[in-house]
Design a protein around this motif. Structure first.
Motif, PDB file in Angstrom:
ATOM      1  N   LYS A  17       3.104  -5.429   3.604  1.00 41.98           N
ATOM      2  CA  LYS A  17       2.476  -4.902   2.519  1.00 41.98           C
ATOM      3  C   LYS A  17       1.640  -4.139   2.992  1.00 41.98           C
ATOM      4  O   LYS A  17       1.871  -2.575   1.831  1.00 41.98           O
ATOM      5  N   ILE A  18       1.142  -3.795   4.612  1.00 41.99           N
ATOM      6  CA  ILE A  18       0.004  -2.182   4.873  1.00 41.99           C
ATOM      7  C   ILE A  18       1.612  -1.397   4.914  1.00 41.99           C
ATOM      8  O   ILE A  18       1.157  -0.301   5.026  1.00 41.99           O
ATOM      9  N   GLY A  19       2.794  -2.163   5.382  1.00 38.11           N
ATOM     10  CA  GLY A  19       3.466  -0.816   6.190  1.00 38.11           C
ATOM     11  C   GLY A  19       4.219  -0.726   7.545  1.00 38.11           C
ATOM     12  O   GLY A  19       3.928   0.595   8.219  1.00 38.11           O
ATOM     13  N   ALA A  20       2.943  -1.316   8.415  1.00 40.10           N
ATOM     14  CA  ALA A  20       3.139  -1.654  10.151  1.00 40.10           C
ATOM     15  C   ALA A  20       4.243  -1.756  10.419  1.00 40.10           C
ATOM     16  O   ALA A  20       4.795  -2.209  10.093  1.00 40.10           O
ATOM     17  N   ILE A  80       0.672  -1.400  -0.126  1.00 40.47           N
ATOM     18  CA  ILE A  80       0.361  -0.174   0.151  1.00 40.47           C
ATOM     19  C   ILE A  80       1.127   1.290  -0.208  1.00 40.47           C
ATOM     20  O   ILE A  80       1.892   1.349   0.681  1.00 40.47           O
ATOM     21  N   ALA A  81       0.499   2.056  -1.224  1.00 35.72           N
ATOM     22  CA  ALA A  81       1.595   3.678  -1.203  1.00 35.72           C
ATOM     23  C   ALA A  81       0.936   4.778  -0.431  1.00 35.72           C
ATOM     24  O   ALA A  81      -0.588   4.568  -0.928  1.00 35.72           O
ATOM     25  N   TYR A  82       1.762   5.618  -0.381  1.00 41.02           N
ATOM     26  CA  TYR A  82       0.842   7.088  -0.418  1.00 41.02           C
ATOM     27  C   TYR A  82       0.469   7.554  -1.959  1.00 41.02           C
ATOM     28  O   TYR A  82       1.459   7.399  -2.466  1.00 41.02           O
ATOM     29  N   GLU A  83      -0.505   7.729  -2.292  1.00 42.58           N
ATOM     30  CA  GLU A  83      -1.148   9.149  -3.278  1.00 42.58           C
ATOM     31  C   GLU A  83      -2.185   9.926  -2.895  1.00 42.58           C
ATOM     32  O   GLU A  83      -2.159  10.473  -3.791  1.00 42.58           O
ATOM     33  N   GLY A  84      -1.540  10.367  -1.845  1.00 46.41           N
ATOM     34  CA  GLY A  84      -2.260  11.333  -1.833  1.00 46.41           C
ATOM     35  C   GLY A  84      -3.940  11.607  -1.640  1.00 46.41           C
ATOM     36  O   GLY A  84      -4.750  11.223  -2.166  1.00 46.41           O
ATOM     37  N   ALA A  85      -4.414  12.900  -1.097  1.00 47.30           N
ATOM     38  CA  ALA A  85      -5.658  12.813  -0.986  1.00 47.30           C
ATOM     39  C   ALA A  85      -6.529  12.797  -2.375  1.00 47.30           C
ATOM     40  O   ALA A  85      -7.840  12.613  -1.975  1.00 47.30           O
ATOM     41  N   GLY A  86      -6.126  13.047  -3.724  1.00 46.68           N
ATOM     42  CA  GLY A  86      -7.141  13.380  -4.370  1.00 46.68           C
ATOM     43  C   GLY A  86      -7.511  11.962  -5.452  1.00 46.68           C
ATOM     44  O   GLY A  86      -8.354  11.587  -5.504  1.00 46.68           O
ATOM     45  N   THR A  87      -6.561  11.503  -4.656  1.00 43.10           N
ATOM     46  CA  THR A  87      -6.725   9.606  -5.196  1.00 43.10           C
ATOM     47  C   THR A  87      -7.819   8.462  -5.561  1.00 43.10           C
ATOM     48  O   THR A  87      -8.920   9.555  -4.735  1.00 43.10           O
ATOM     49  N   ASN A 136      -8.015   5.816  -5.861  1.00 41.84           N
ATOM     50  CA  ASN A 136      -7.142   3.658  -5.501  1.00 41.84           C
ATOM     51  C   ASN A 136      -7.774   3.500  -4.102  1.00 41.84           C
ATOM     52  O   ASN A 136      -7.368   4.585  -2.787  1.00 41.84           O
ATOM     53  N   PRO A 137      -8.508   2.776  -3.699  1.00 42.29           N
ATOM     54  CA  PRO A 137      -8.747   2.776  -2.523  1.00 42.29           C
ATOM     55  C   PRO A 137      -8.299   1.498  -1.512  1.00 42.29           C
ATOM     56  O   PRO A 137      -7.718   1.821  -0.384  1.00 42.29           O
ATOM     57  N   LEU A 138      -6.950   1.382  -2.260  1.00 45.04           N
ATOM     58  CA  LEU A 138      -5.863   1.240  -1.479  1.00 45.04           C
ATOM     59  C   LEU A 138      -4.678   1.614  -2.122  1.00 45.04           C
ATOM     60  O   LEU A 138      -3.359   1.087  -1.865  1.00 45.04           O
ATOM     61  N   ALA A 139      -4.914   2.514  -1.397  1.00 47.56           N
ATOM     62  CA  ALA A 139      -4.103   3.871  -1.468  1.00 47.56           C
ATOM     63  C   ALA A 139      -4.152   5.144   0.376  1.00 47.56           C
ATOM     64  O   ALA A 139      -5.135   4.757   0.196  1.00 47.56           O
ATOM     65  N   PHE A 140      -2.683   5.071   0.367  1.00 49.58           N
ATOM     66  CA  PHE A 140      -3.104   6.320   1.042  1.00 49.58           C
ATOM     67  C   PHE A 140      -3.533   6.886   1.117  1.00 49.58           C
ATOM     68  O   PHE A 140      -2.615   7.860   0.049  1.00 49.58           O
ATOM     69  N   ARG A 141      -4.507   8.056   1.601  1.00 49.96           N
ATOM     70  CA  ARG A 141      -4.444   9.052   1.307  1.00 49.96           C
ATOM     71  C   ARG A 141      -4.204  10.733   2.775  1.00 49.96           C
ATOM     72  O   ARG A 141      -3.495  11.473   1.747  1.00 49.96           O
ATOM     73  N   HIS A 142      -3.674  10.280   3.745  1.00 47.64           N
ATOM     74  CA  HIS A 142      -3.080  11.048   4.549  1.00 47.64           C
ATOM     75  C   HIS A 142      -1.769  10.180   4.961  1.00 47.64           C
ATOM     76  O   HIS A 142      -0.664  11.105   5.633  1.00 47.64           O
ATOM     77  N   TYR A 143      -1.902   9.291   4.845  1.00 50.12           N
ATOM     78  CA  TYR A 143      -0.598   8.845   5.791  1.00 50.12           C
ATOM     79  C   TYR A 143       0.654   8.779   4.881  1.00 50.12           C
ATOM     80  O   TYR A 143       0.539   7.657   3.547  1.00 50.12           O
ATOM     81  N   ASP A 177     -10.475  -6.876   2.630  1.00 51.33           N
ATOM     82  CA  ASP A 177     -11.138  -5.929   3.957  1.00 51.33           C
ATOM     83  C   ASP A 177     -10.356  -6.060   4.873  1.00 51.33           C
ATOM     84  O   ASP A 177     -10.289  -4.873   5.512  1.00 51.33           O
ATOM     85  N   LEU A 178      -9.665  -6.816   5.272  1.00 56.56           N
ATOM     86  CA  LEU A 178      -8.474  -6.786   5.991  1.00 56.56           C
ATOM     87  C   LEU A 178      -7.741  -4.912   5.628  1.00 56.56           C
ATOM     88  O   LEU A 178      -7.036  -4.709   6.869  1.00 56.56           O
ATOM     89  N   PHE A 179      -7.741  -5.214   4.714  1.00 57.90           N
ATOM     90  CA  PHE A 179      -6.151  -4.005   4.083  1.00 57.90           C
ATOM     91  C   PHE A 179      -7.202  -2.126   4.581  1.00 57.90           C
ATOM     92  O   PHE A 179      -6.933  -1.923   4.827  1.00 57.90           O
ATOM     93  N   HIS A 180      -8.614  -2.614   4.031  1.00 54.66           N
ATOM     94  CA  HIS A 180      -9.732  -1.354   3.575  1.00 54.66           C
ATOM     95  C   HIS A 180      -9.293  -0.987   5.313  1.00 54.66           C
ATOM     96  O   HIS A 180      -9.918   0.271   4.882  1.00 54.66           O
ATOM     97  N   ALA A 181      -9.500  -1.777   5.705  1.00 56.21           N
ATOM     98  CA  ALA A 181     -10.427  -1.255   7.434  1.00 56.21           C
ATOM     99  C   ALA A 181      -8.622  -0.578   7.697  1.00 56.21           C
ATOM    100  O   ALA A 181      -8.861   0.958   8.621  1.00 56.21           O
ATOM    101  N   HIS A 182      -7.577  -1.667   7.482  1.00 59.46           N
ATOM    102  CA  HIS A 182      -5.995  -0.567   8.919  1.00 59.46           C
ATOM    103  C   HIS A 182      -5.910   0.786   7.359  1.00 59.46           C
ATOM    104  O   HIS A 182      -5.390   1.255   8.589  1.00 59.46           O
ATOM    105  N   ILE A 183      -6.144   0.421   6.257  1.00 54.65           N
ATOM    106  CA  ILE A 183      -6.242   2.276   5.491  1.00 54.65           C
ATOM    107  C   ILE A 183      -6.552   3.625   6.112  1.00 54.65           C
ATOM    108  O   ILE A 183      -5.947   4.297   6.169  1.00 54.65           O
ATOM    109  N   GLY A 184      -7.969   2.370   6.568  1.00 56.92           N
ATOM    110  CA  GLY A 184      -8.868   3.762   6.498  1.00 56.92           C
ATOM    111  C   GLY A 184      -8.158   4.243   8.335  1.00 56.92           C
ATOM    112  O   GLY A 184      -8.445   5.504   8.808  1.00 56.92           O
TER     113      GLY A 184
END
Ligand code: XUL
Ligand code: CO
Length: 447
Positions: A98-101, A17-24, A26-33, A357-364
């Motif tokens: 993959k989630i980068g924890a 999972i990569a940081y793509e910024g608030a405008g992305t 892509n649901p499998l990306a970080f917007r703020h982290y 779902d496990l990814f969406h949960a932790h990304i959020g």
């Protein structure tokens, strides 16, 4: 990469999972982290110290009191319980990477199956700890904290350290001893004591004072043992008011502080504050953080959320910007979490059965905390609320107010002051609505 993931990926369709910024989109990306973004010379990854809770992410199956699990994972098969546990752990570390924890947390029984005897359980644990050590080394993921599960096995039905049977207390001690050994072996930065079933259902069969004395003695024995093995990690109490027992002894942070002080343990413990435990106690998350910070005992966070309409520990992922911003203001003002971190003690909803779902949960969850971190920093840098609070207490900065704070004025002197000089106080507005509107400005990004 971990040994076995060289040959097999458990999440082949999901990229790191990569940081793509608030405008992305892509649901499998970080917007703020953005883990590499620097704040005060430290990366966001280092500030947040996110951690994955093994018990929910890799042992949670979606069961509830009305039905069995719904979540079926592809790695849950193998020739025996220990080899299944190893494969599960491979999947877990692939997920952490993959989630980068940067961290994970576990209970002893999450990672290795319980055997027929304590010796067998310890042997199973040793096998999985060796595996975890390899995987930690291969991925760079570290252990935020370890703990012992002293609440699932029926032997603990009436508590562990507070069990009325000394035999069970001895068993619990042996289990914590081993859990501390393995936490140290894996470089754990903290060790957590959540009250499990340390509480009671009815005083008809309970000696409350004796049980609390036993908990005090148990924690002293844990400290002595930690010292004897040279464990340098921070000890943390995780309060919770109820569930599983009706009256948990570590109700909230304030009662935890009173307990620790009563048994002369306060120098050695801090608090692991869980959002949903705070709200079950009738407090806000921020309140619990402030109470711990005021005592210099803010340790770590179990990041989750309850449900406003439900009175139990729903352990949901938190995406509430307002609640998290207020919490982050208090955490940053207290100087951060030290060796603690934000551990997602949160689980998927029962119908959330897909790996994604496990990814969406932790990304959020990670995005929500990262956004709150940034909003809280803006709030603290502007100092509007700080100034308002300082002004509100300004009468204690000098004169008789300052003397009172220093304990120099008693009732007689204060009475004389009112009768001869001060007269009737002039009411001052608390300006709550004005302040809430300013908070909304920060939350909506309009300032
Ligand atoms: C239970 C809970 C535990 C602790 C660790 O409500 O939060 O998972 O965090 O024992
Ligand atoms: Co918790």
């Amino acid at each position: 990469m971990p040994r076995s993931s060289k040959s097999k990926s458990w999440f082949p369709k999901i990229p790191a999972i990569a940081y793509e910024g608030a405008g992305t989109k892509n649901p499998l990306a970080f917007r703020h982290y953005n883990p590499d973004e620097m704040f005060d010379g430290k990366s966001l990854k280092e500030h947040m110290r996110f951690s994955i809770a093994y018990w929910h992410a890799f042992r949670g199956v979606g069961s509830d009191p009305f039905g069995p699990g719904t979540i079926v994972r592809p790695w849950e098969s193998g020739k025996d319980a220990v080899s299944v546990a190893k494969t599960r752990m491979d999947a877990a570390f692939e997920f952490f990477a993959k989630i980068g924890a940067p961290f994970w947390c576990f209970h002893d029984r999450d990672i290795a199956p319980e055997g027929k005897t304590l010796a067998q359980s310890n042997k199973n644990l040793d096998a999985l700890v060796a595996h975890a050590k390899d995987l930690q080394k291969a991925t760079g993921v570290k252990l935020l904290w370890g703990t012992a599960n002293l609440f699932s096995n029926p032997r603990f039905m009436c508590g562990a350290a507070t069990n009325p049977d000394a035999h069970v207390v001895a068993y619990a001690a042996a289990q914590v001893k081993k859990a501390m050994d393995v936490t140290q072996e894996l470089g754990g930065e903290n060790y957590v004591f959540w009250g499990g079933r340390e509480g009671y259902e009815t005083l008809l069969n309970t000696n409350l004072k004796r049980e609390q004395d036993h908990l005090g003695a148990f924690l002293h024995a844990a400290l002595d043992y930690a010292k004897s093995i040279g464990f340098k990690g921070q000890f943390l109490i995780e309060p919770k008011p109820k569930e599983p027992t009706k009256h948990q002894y570590d109700f909230d942070v304030a009662s935890g502080i009173a307990f620790l002080r009563t048994y002369k343990l306060e120098k050695y413990f801090k608090f692991n504050i869980e959002t949903n435990h705070a709200t079950l106690a009738g407090h806000t998350f921020q309140h619990e953080i402030e109470v711990a910070a005021a005592a210099g005992m803010l340790g770590s966070i179990d990041a989750n959320a309850g449900d406003l309409l439900l009175g139990w520990d729903t352990d949901q992922f938190c995406t509430d910007h307002r609640e998290l911003t207020l919490a982050m203001v208090s955490i940053l003002r207290a100087g951060g979490l030290g060796t603690g971190g934000f551990n997602f003690d949160a689980k998927l909803r029962r119908p959330s059965i897909d790996l994604e779902d496990l990814f969406h949960a932790h990304i959020g969850g990670m995005d929500a905390y990262a956004l709150a971190f940034k909003t809280a920093r803006r709030i603290l840098a502007d100092g509007l609320f700080e100034k308002n609070v300082a002004d509100r207490y300004a009468s204690f900065d000098s004169g008789y107010g300052k003397d009172f704070e220093k304990g120099k004025l008693g009732f007689k002197e204060l009475e004389k002051l009112v009768l001869t000089q001060l007269g009737e106080p002039k009411p001052q507005s608390g300006r709550q609505e004005y302040l809430e509107n300013r908070l909304a400005d920060y939350l909506t990004g309009s300032v």
